[in-house]
Design a protein around this motif. Structure first.
Motif, short mmCIF file in Angstrom:
data_model
loop_
_atom_site.label_atom_id
_atom_site.label_comp_id
_atom_site.label_asym_id
_atom_site.label_seq_id
_atom_site.Cartn_x
_atom_site.Cartn_y
_atom_site.Cartn_z
N GLU A 11 14.72 36.48 35.22
CA GLU A 11 13.90 35.27 35.04
C GLU A 11 14.09 34.68 33.64
N THR A 12 14.14 35.53 32.63
CA THR A 12 14.33 35.05 31.26
C THR A 12 15.70 34.41 31.10
N VAL A 13 16.72 35.02 31.70
CA VAL A 13 18.07 34.44 31.63
C VAL A 13 18.10 33.08 32.29
N ASP A 14 17.47 32.94 33.44
CA ASP A 14 17.42 31.64 34.12
C ASP A 14 16.72 30.60 33.25
N ARG A 15 15.59 30.97 32.68
CA ARG A 15 14.85 30.03 31.82
C ARG A 15 15.67 29.65 30.59
N LEU A 16 16.36 30.64 30.01
CA LEU A 16 17.21 30.39 28.84
C LEU A 16 18.36 29.45 29.21
N ASN A 17 19.00 29.69 30.34
CA ASN A 17 20.09 28.82 30.79
C ASN A 17 19.62 27.38 30.95
N GLN A 18 18.47 27.20 31.59
CA GLN A 18 17.94 25.85 31.81
C GLN A 18 17.58 25.16 30.50
N ALA A 19 16.92 25.89 29.61
CA ALA A 19 16.51 25.31 28.33
C ALA A 19 17.72 24.96 27.48
N ALA A 20 18.71 25.85 27.43
CA ALA A 20 19.91 25.60 26.63
C ALA A 20 20.66 24.39 27.16
N ALA A 21 20.79 24.29 28.48
CA ALA A 21 21.48 23.14 29.08
C ALA A 21 20.72 21.85 28.78
N ARG A 22 19.39 21.91 28.84
CA ARG A 22 18.57 20.71 28.61
C ARG A 22 18.76 20.16 27.20
N VAL A 23 18.91 21.04 26.21
CA VAL A 23 19.04 20.58 24.83
C VAL A 23 20.49 20.54 24.35
N GLY A 24 21.43 20.93 25.22
CA GLY A 24 22.84 20.83 24.88
C GLY A 24 23.34 21.88 23.90
N LEU A 25 22.73 23.06 23.95
CA LEU A 25 23.17 24.17 23.09
C LEU A 25 23.65 25.32 23.95
N THR A 26 24.40 26.22 23.34
CA THR A 26 24.79 27.42 24.06
C THR A 26 23.63 28.41 24.04
N ARG A 27 23.67 29.36 24.95
CA ARG A 27 22.64 30.40 24.94
C ARG A 27 22.65 31.16 23.62
N ASN A 28 23.84 31.48 23.14
CA ASN A 28 23.93 32.21 21.87
C ASN A 28 23.28 31.43 20.73
N ARG A 29 23.49 30.12 20.72
CA ARG A 29 22.90 29.31 19.65
C ARG A 29 21.38 29.30 19.75
N VAL A 30 20.86 29.18 20.97
CA VAL A 30 19.40 29.20 21.16
C VAL A 30 18.83 30.53 20.69
N ILE A 31 19.48 31.63 21.05
CA ILE A 31 19.01 32.95 20.64
C ILE A 31 19.07 33.08 19.12
N THR A 32 20.16 32.61 18.52
CA THR A 32 20.30 32.67 17.06
C THR A 32 19.18 31.89 16.39
N LEU A 33 18.92 30.66 16.88
CA LEU A 33 17.85 29.85 16.30
C LEU A 33 16.49 30.52 16.46
N ALA A 34 16.26 31.14 17.61
CA ALA A 34 14.99 31.81 17.86
C ALA A 34 14.79 32.98 16.90
N VAL A 35 15.83 33.76 16.69
CA VAL A 35 15.74 34.90 15.78
C VAL A 35 15.54 34.41 14.34
N GLN A 36 16.26 33.38 13.94
CA GLN A 36 16.10 32.83 12.59
C GLN A 36 14.69 32.31 12.37
N ASP A 37 14.14 31.63 13.37
CA ASP A 37 12.77 31.13 13.27
C ASP A 37 11.78 32.28 13.16
N TRP A 38 11.96 33.30 13.98
CA TRP A 38 11.07 34.45 13.94
C TRP A 38 11.12 35.12 12.57
#
Length: 83
Positions: free
Chosen positions: A10-37
């Motif tokens: 479920e998390t992978v599906d949500r990540l795929n949808q969110a990344a596609a919506r904002v035009g980023l790769t999954r890796n980039r979204v994860i990197t940004l999330a970790v940096q923010d945290w």
């Protein structure tokens, strides 16, 4: 550095949808999330203005006496800061 992170389907599906919506790769979204945290949760140092203020044994005599209320009001939500 590369390492593996395992997510439930479920998390992978949500990540795929969110990344596609904002035009980023999954890796980039994860990197940004970790940096923010990390930015919100790493141990912080005192602001330079406070360090200078408290290094003076008689801060009330300094020309640039720190206005604590103004400093507090400038913080997010006007509330306390987690240091």
């Amino acid at each position: 550095m590369n390492f593996s992170v395992h997510f439930d389907d479920e998390t992978v599906d949500r990540l795929n949808q969110a990344a596609a919506r904002v035009g980023l790769t999954r890796n980039r979204v994860i990197t940004l999330a970790v940096q923010d945290w990390l930015a919100r949760n790493e141990e912080k140092d005192w602001p330079a203005l406070l360090k200078r203020h408290f290094s003076n044994p008689a801060p009330e005599l300094a020309e640039d006496t720190l206005d604590f209320q103004a400093w507090r009001d400038a913080m997010p939500d006007g509330g306390p800061v987690r240091w």
